[in-house]
Write an enzyme that holds these catalytic residues in place. Structure first.
Site, PDB file in Angstrom:
ATOM      1  CG  ASN A 118      13.572  55.111-122.325  1.00 57.40           C
ATOM      2  OD1 ASN A 118      14.498  56.229-122.482  1.00 57.40           O
ATOM      3  ND2 ASN A 118      12.490  54.916-121.836  1.00 57.40           N
ATOM      4  CG  HIS A 120       9.054  57.888-120.473  1.00 56.33           C
ATOM      5  ND1 HIS A 120       7.987  58.089-122.198  1.00 56.33           N
ATOM      6  CD2 HIS A 120       7.527  57.401-119.925  1.00 56.33           C
ATOM      7  CE1 HIS A 120       7.317  57.881-122.334  1.00 56.33           C
ATOM      8  NE2 HIS A 120       6.315  57.579-120.890  1.00 56.33           N
ATOM      9  CD  GLN A 184      12.255  67.073-110.221  1.00 56.31           C
ATOM     10  OE1 GLN A 184      12.861  66.598-109.332  1.00 56.31           O
ATOM     11  NE2 GLN A 184      12.197  68.672-109.995  1.00 56.31           N
ATOM     12  CD  GLU A 185      12.931  63.629-118.806  1.00 56.12           C
ATOM     13  OE1 GLU A 185      13.844  64.004-119.673  1.00 56.12           O
ATOM     14  OE2 GLU A 185      12.001  64.568-119.336  1.00 56.12           O
TER      15      GLU A 185
HETATM   16  C1  GAR Z   1      13.164  64.170-122.675  1.00 56.34           C
HETATM   17  O1  GAR Z   1      11.829  64.621-122.321  1.00 56.34           O
HETATM   18  C2  GAR Z   1      13.440  62.423-122.329  1.00 56.34           C
HETATM   19  O2  GAR Z   1      12.836  61.756-121.120  1.00 56.34           O
HETATM   20  C3  GAR Z   1      11.954  61.568-123.883  1.00 56.34           C
HETATM   21  O3  GAR Z   1      12.891  62.468-124.683  1.00 56.34           O
HETATM   22  C4  GAR Z   1      13.345  63.750-124.267  1.00 56.34           C
HETATM   23  C5  GAR Z   1      15.209  64.524-124.393  1.00 56.34           C
HETATM   24  O4  GAR Z   1      15.322  65.290-123.964  1.00 56.34           O
HETATM   25  N1  GAR Z   1      12.727  60.064-124.033  1.00 56.34           N
HETATM   26  C6  GAR Z   1      11.553  59.674-123.648  1.00 56.34           C
HETATM   27  O5  GAR Z   1      10.517  60.103-124.816  1.00 56.34           O
HETATM   28  C7  GAR Z   1      11.310  58.185-124.385  1.00 56.34           C
HETATM   29  N2  GAR Z   1       9.921  57.111-124.918  1.00 56.34           N
HETATM   30  P1  GAR Z   1      16.875  65.491-124.882  1.00 56.34           P
HETATM   31  O6  GAR Z   1      17.176  65.136-124.974  1.00 56.34           O
HETATM   32  O7  GAR Z   1      17.042  66.802-124.087  1.00 56.34           O
HETATM   33  O8  GAR Z   1      17.650  64.714-122.990  1.00 56.34           O
END
Ligand code: GAR
Length: 224
Positions: A118, A120, A184-185
């Protein structure tokens, strides 16, 4: 130690929303930076942009409707059993939660122990849950960031694989901070997948080791 695979790692992505992390992974795979194949993108939301992104890249997209399971005492588990079937049909080796806003149950967690990740947008274990960028700002934190971790039963819990930190600026809004974290993600999630594909991750209790039996957690602090 790097283990080369004869076939690309078979990855399935579960996503509920815009799918920017999915896109980052698709881009990294297409650029040859990650040796994996996305065998399916699965969503609990019919209109998820993530599904569109999959279609655009010729990746199988699947909407698995939670509605037929609603109202049952075991609705979450029953839903996950149907997901598990789909994952197994696609011979999935690694499951990625990428903005998947549904709690996964032991049905999936046990079937994919240390094979489900996952991402986060906080430096876990600080700020699990929702609106975490606002919480980090309100708390007065000087650093925020993101975490890729293996999925266990608790929400936003589980052994940490990679984290990246970004500074919190005085003028930050939750949106500005979220955007900086997202950059960064998009780097660390593909990187974690590649480490997994190369067989370089080891798990011992809560600790994840890269390339060795000794602690070697990666902490990346980015420039603003
Ligand atoms: C991201 O920021 C991810 O880290 C978060 O949802 C977003 C999804 O963005 N996830 C959480 O909060 C999990 N608890 P994306 O659909 O553009 O990838």
């Amino acid at each position: 130690m790097s283990i080369s695979r004869t076939t690309p790692l078979r990855v399935a992505v579960l996503a509920s929303g815009r799918g920017s992390n999915l896109q980052a992974l698709i881009d990294a795979i297409e650029a040859g930076q990650v040796q994996a194949r996305i065998v399916a993108v699965i969503s609990n939301k019919k209109e998820a942009v993530a599904l569109e992104r999959a279609r655009k890249h010729g990746i199988k997209d699947l909407f698995v409707d939670p509605k037929p399971f609603a109202g049952r005492p075991d609705s979450r588990e029953a839903y996950d059993r149907s997901l598990l079937e789909v994952l197994q049909q696609h011979e999935t080796e690694l499951v990625l939660l990428a903005g998947y806003m549904k709690i996964v149950t032991t049905v999936l967690v046990n079937a994919y122990a240390n094979r489900m990740m996952n991402i986060h947008p906080s430096l876990l274990p600080a700020f699990p849950g929702l609106e975490v960028q606002k919480k980090a700002i309100d708390w007065g934190c000087k650093l925020a960031g993101c975490t890729v971790h293996f999925v266990t039963e608790g929400v936003d819990e589980g052994p940490i694989i990679i984290q990246a930190a970004v500074p919190i600026l005085d003028a930050d809004t939750p949106e500005a901070l979220a955007a900086r974290i997202l950059v960064q993600e998009h780097k660390i999630y593909p990187r974690a997948v590649q480490l997994f594909a190369e067989g370089r991750l080891g798990v011992d209790g809560r600790r994840v080791f890269i390339d060795s039996a000794k602690p070697d957690g990666e902490v990346i602090v980015s420039a603003v």
